[in-house]
Design a protein around this motif. Structure first.
Motif, PDB file in Angstrom:
ATOM      1  N   SER A  77      -3.592   7.844   4.030  1.00  0.00           N
ATOM      2  CA  SER A  77      -3.906   7.528   2.626  1.00  0.00           C
ATOM      3  C   SER A  77      -2.648   7.569   1.768  1.00  0.00           C
ATOM      4  CB  SER A  77      -4.945   8.528   2.098  1.00  0.00           C
ATOM      5  OG  SER A  77      -6.139   8.441   2.830  1.00  0.00           O
ATOM      6  N   VAL A  78      -1.784   8.578   2.005  1.00  0.00           N
ATOM      7  CA  VAL A  78      -0.541   8.697   1.243  1.00  0.00           C
ATOM      8  C   VAL A  78       0.354   7.489   1.498  1.00  0.00           C
ATOM      9  CG1 VAL A  78       1.582  10.022   0.982  1.00  0.00           C
ATOM     10  CG2 VAL A  78      -0.628  11.193   1.127  1.00  0.00           C
ATOM     11  N   LEU A  88      -0.972   4.442  -0.341  1.00  0.00           N
ATOM     12  CA  LEU A  88      -0.721   4.512  -1.784  1.00  0.00           C
ATOM     13  C   LEU A  88       0.725   4.217  -2.104  1.00  0.00           C
ATOM     14  CD1 LEU A  88      -2.813   7.681  -2.738  1.00  0.00           C
ATOM     15  CD2 LEU A  88      -3.301   5.314  -3.351  1.00  0.00           C
ATOM     16  N   ILE A  89       1.656   4.760  -1.309  1.00  0.00           N
ATOM     17  CA  ILE A  89       3.084   4.526  -1.550  1.00  0.00           C
ATOM     18  C   ILE A  89       3.441   3.064  -1.338  1.00  0.00           C
ATOM     19  CG2 ILE A  89       5.395   5.045  -0.712  1.00  0.00           C
ATOM     20  CD1 ILE A  89       4.433   7.876  -0.101  1.00  0.00           C
ATOM     21  N   ARG A 116       1.599   0.489  -1.687  1.00  0.00           N
ATOM     22  CA  ARG A 116       1.063  -0.349  -2.736  1.00  0.00           C
ATOM     23  C   ARG A 116       1.805  -0.121  -4.069  1.00  0.00           C
ATOM     24  NH1 ARG A 116      -5.556  -0.403  -1.986  1.00  0.00           N
ATOM     25  NH2 ARG A 116      -5.557  -1.464   0.033  1.00  0.00           N
TER      26      ARG A 116
END
Length: 243
Positions: A236-237, A240-241, A243
């Motif tokens: 997930s991290v 997010l990074i 994107r």
């Protein structure tokens, strides 16, 4: 989801058909003496000086702290040999295996009354123990001081079955005259309450096997859930990074 499994009430609840009968009558309970048992045999009389020659005292009783209990001499147990005999004072070699404890008490009382008119004999099985193994909370060997324990009580001493214990085919191992017997017990049915297996005998062994969920789980690393959670967080991290 693939490694998860469901357990129904029919696989967990005890004695599910118990309401079909109003009462249950197990076979009469008797403590049967077996080979290799240790027996505590005490001959008593109103005048214990008359009875003392017929009791088996530990040799060299000198220290009141180490060798006496409540001021009374400490007695030796009798070990039943492989042929079912013990050696008794005055009576000599005496067969005891296969007899109930109460029957032996009555027989020995009658024998010793030939020498002491008011003789009373008390017999106890000193090694009355049962063992519970497998899927229970506290497996181990338990000493039964009153020589009477039922199947539910034995499982209670072991803390009951775990949720992974198989209720339908508990194994009971029992020695009968030197021959090892095995019996299968289904705790989901109440017919055991009417059987001779309801009361356990000395040195009985109960083995509770694991259910299918536990067997399947044995090959599954229980830390996998933690690893999946960590991987999910990291993924997930990264998303997010990026994107």
């Amino acid at each position: 989801m693939l490694i998860a499994s469901c357990t129904t009430k029919k696989e967990v609840l005890y004695f599910q058909d118990i309401q079909e009968k109003e009462s249950y009558t197990p076979e009469n309970y008797k403590s049967i003496i077996k080979n290799n048992d240790r027996l505590s045999i005490i001959v008593s009389s109103a005048d214990m000086t008359n009875a003392s020659p017929y009791n088996r005292l530990i040799p060299g009783i000198t220290d009141a702290n180490d060798f006496r209990v409540n001021g009374q001499p400490l007695l030796q147990d009798y070990l039943v040999d492989t042929d079912g005999y013990i050696i008794l004072p005055k009576l000599g070699k005496y067969r005891v295996a296969g007899k109930s404890r109460m029957t032996l008490e009555e027989e020995l009382s009658n024998e010793y009354r030939k020498y002491i008119t008011d003789a009373v004999v008390n017999v106890r099985i000193a090694n009355f123990k049962i063992t519970v193994l497998g899927e229970v909370q506290r497996p181990g060997t338990f000493t039964i001081p009153d020589e009477r324990v039922t199947l539910p009580q034995a499982l209670g001493l072991a803390g009951d079955l775990t949720i992974y214990g198989k209720r339908k085919d508990i194994i009971l191992l029992r020695d009968r005259n030197g021959i090892q017997e095995s019996h299968i017990i289904d705790l989901t049915k109440s017919d055991v309450l009417d059987s001779e297996l309801f009361y356990l005998q000395q040195n009985d062994v109960l083995v509770v096997g694991p259910n299918n969920a536990q067997v399947n789980g044995a090959s599954f690393n229980r830390n996998n859930a933690l690893y999946v959670s960590i991987a999910s967080v990291l993924l997930s991290v990264i998303i997010l990074i990026s994107r």
